[in-house]
Every structure is written in C-alpha cells, then in structure tokens.
Design a protein around this motif. Sequence first.
Motif, PDB file in Angstrom:
ATOM      1  N   LYS A   1       0.835  -1.215   0.000  1.00 48.61           N
ATOM      2  CA  LYS A   1       0.000   0.000   0.000  1.00 48.61           C
ATOM      3  C   LYS A   1       0.869   1.265   0.000  1.00 48.61           C
ATOM      4  CE  LYS A   1      -3.859   2.017   2.543  1.00 48.61           C
ATOM      5  NZ  LYS A   1      -4.728   1.879   3.722  1.00 48.61           N
ATOM      6  N   THR A   2       1.874   1.291   0.861  1.00 55.34           N
ATOM      7  CA  THR A   2       2.754   2.460   0.947  1.00 55.34           C
ATOM      8  C   THR A   2       3.567   2.627  -0.329  1.00 55.34           C
ATOM      9  OG1 THR A   2       2.924   2.134   3.335  1.00 55.34           O
ATOM     10  CG2 THR A   2       4.554   3.562   2.323  1.00 55.34           C
ATOM     11  N   SER A   3       4.028   1.537  -0.897  1.00 55.78           N
ATOM     12  CA  SER A   3       4.824   1.643  -2.122  1.00 55.78           C
ATOM     13  C   SER A   3       3.995   2.184  -3.283  1.00 55.78           C
ATOM     14  CB  SER A   3       5.455   0.302  -2.487  1.00 55.78           C
ATOM     15  OG  SER A   3       4.476  -0.632  -2.847  1.00 55.78           O
ATOM     16  N   LYS A   4       2.707   1.852  -3.342  1.00 52.18           N
ATOM     17  CA  LYS A   4       1.843   2.405  -4.389  1.00 52.18           C
ATOM     18  C   LYS A   4       1.693   3.916  -4.236  1.00 52.18           C
ATOM     19  CE  LYS A   4      -0.899  -1.679  -5.464  1.00 52.18           C
ATOM     20  NZ  LYS A   4      -2.228  -2.294  -5.441  1.00 52.18           N
ATOM     21  N   ILE A   5       1.536   4.365  -2.993  1.00 54.49           N
ATOM     22  CA  ILE A   5       1.412   5.804  -2.736  1.00 54.49           C
ATOM     23  C   ILE A   5       2.705   6.522  -3.128  1.00 54.49           C
ATOM     24  CG2 ILE A   5       1.166   7.549  -0.914  1.00 54.49           C
ATOM     25  CD1 ILE A   5      -0.662   5.505   0.539  1.00 54.49           C
TER      26      ILE A   5
ATOM     27  N   ASN B   1       4.957   5.483  -5.265  1.00 55.26           N
ATOM     28  CA  ASN B   1       5.126   5.412  -6.722  1.00 55.26           C
ATOM     29  C   ASN B   1       4.343   6.501  -7.437  1.00 55.26           C
ATOM     30  OD1 ASN B   1       6.817   3.230  -6.471  1.00 55.26           O
ATOM     31  ND2 ASN B   1       5.262   1.716  -6.926  1.00 55.26           N
ATOM     32  N   LYS B   2       3.160   6.846  -6.911  1.00 55.36           N
ATOM     33  CA  LYS B   2       2.372   7.937  -7.500  1.00 55.36           C
ATOM     34  C   LYS B   2       3.104   9.271  -7.400  1.00 55.36           C
ATOM     35  CE  LYS B   2      -2.241   6.022  -6.863  1.00 55.36           C
ATOM     36  NZ  LYS B   2      -3.535   6.177  -6.178  1.00 55.36           N
ATOM     37  N   LEU B   3       3.973   9.404  -6.386  1.00 52.34           N
ATOM     38  CA  LEU B   3       4.765  10.621  -6.211  1.00 52.34           C
ATOM     39  C   LEU B   3       6.064  10.586  -7.015  1.00 52.34           C
ATOM     40  CD1 LEU B   3       4.366  11.079  -2.351  1.00 52.34           C
ATOM     41  CD2 LEU B   3       3.287  12.446  -4.138  1.00 52.34           C
ATOM     42  N   GLY B   4       6.299   9.484  -7.720  1.00 52.81           N
ATOM     43  CA  GLY B   4       7.522   9.357  -8.509  1.00 52.81           C
ATOM     44  C   GLY B   4       8.691   8.812  -7.714  1.00 52.81           C
TER      45      GLY B   4
ATOM     46  N   TYR C   1      13.517  13.479  -2.424  1.00 56.89           N
ATOM     47  CA  TYR C   1      12.181  14.017  -2.670  1.00 56.89           C
ATOM     48  C   TYR C   1      11.957  15.235  -1.773  1.00 56.89           C
ATOM     49  CZ  TYR C   1       7.147  14.511  -2.881  1.00 56.89           C
ATOM     50  OH  TYR C   1       5.884  15.010  -3.037  1.00 56.89           O
TER      51      TYR C   1
END
Length: 131
Positions: A12-16, A18-21, A31
């Motif tokens: 779940k955290t990795s998907k979030i 990934n959306k931030l690049g 970042y």
Amino acid sequence: MDIKNLHQVGEKTSKILNKLGIFTDDDLINYYPYRYNVYNFSNELIDNSTLIINVIIESNPIVSYIKKNFNRLSFRARYNERIFNVVIFNRAYLKTNLTIGKNITIIGKYDFNTSSISRNWAWGIKKYEKY
C-alpha cells in the motif's frame, strides 16, 4: 534499492510513493515537497510579517470558546522590553503548559496596530529550552 525492500514499506505504501515518482531509496531521500515555507528567527517586530521570536510569558493564558470546535487562547508576552498580545486558535490544550515567566518560541503574524501576534494554524507555540 527498490522502495518495497525498505523496512515497514508494504504494498500500500509503495503504491502511494510510486504515485509521487518515488521508486528507489535514492528517490525517497531526494524528494522535496512541492511547497514549503522557510522561516528564520527575527531580531525585530515587523508589521504584517510572519516571524519567529523567543518571548517570555507575562500573563496567565485565557481560553475563550467561540463555537463547539473553535477556541481562542490568548495571553500577554514580552519581547525586547515590548509587551504585546498573543492569540492562538484551537490550541486550548496548551494552557496548562503556559506559565508566567516561561520562555517559549512563537511563530505568527505581527500586527502593529493592535500590538498582537496571531496564529491560526498548527504549531503556533513550541517549547523553548535554553541549553
């Protein structure tokens, strides 16, 4: 290293991230937020400017309840032999920590006409300890 291999980073955290690049640990370290404010300690009170100053509390804080979920904490503080009002919204829980003679750091906007500093967003007062 892939972001999924970091400790406590699940699917779940990795998907979030990934959306931030952010795909690797290097991406995470480099970042920076889109928007941020940088404040420095002020040496003087400048009208209508946001400043950070160390003050000494001169009066007991008073909490006024305006609405059900809206309160106002106010007290008088001294900075460079000048006494002014401090108003902080939605921070009634700070009342027990604010005692006369205590050194604190205030972040807020100074108004010369009313001789007050107000702050209506989070973290208006922080503990200040001298080392």
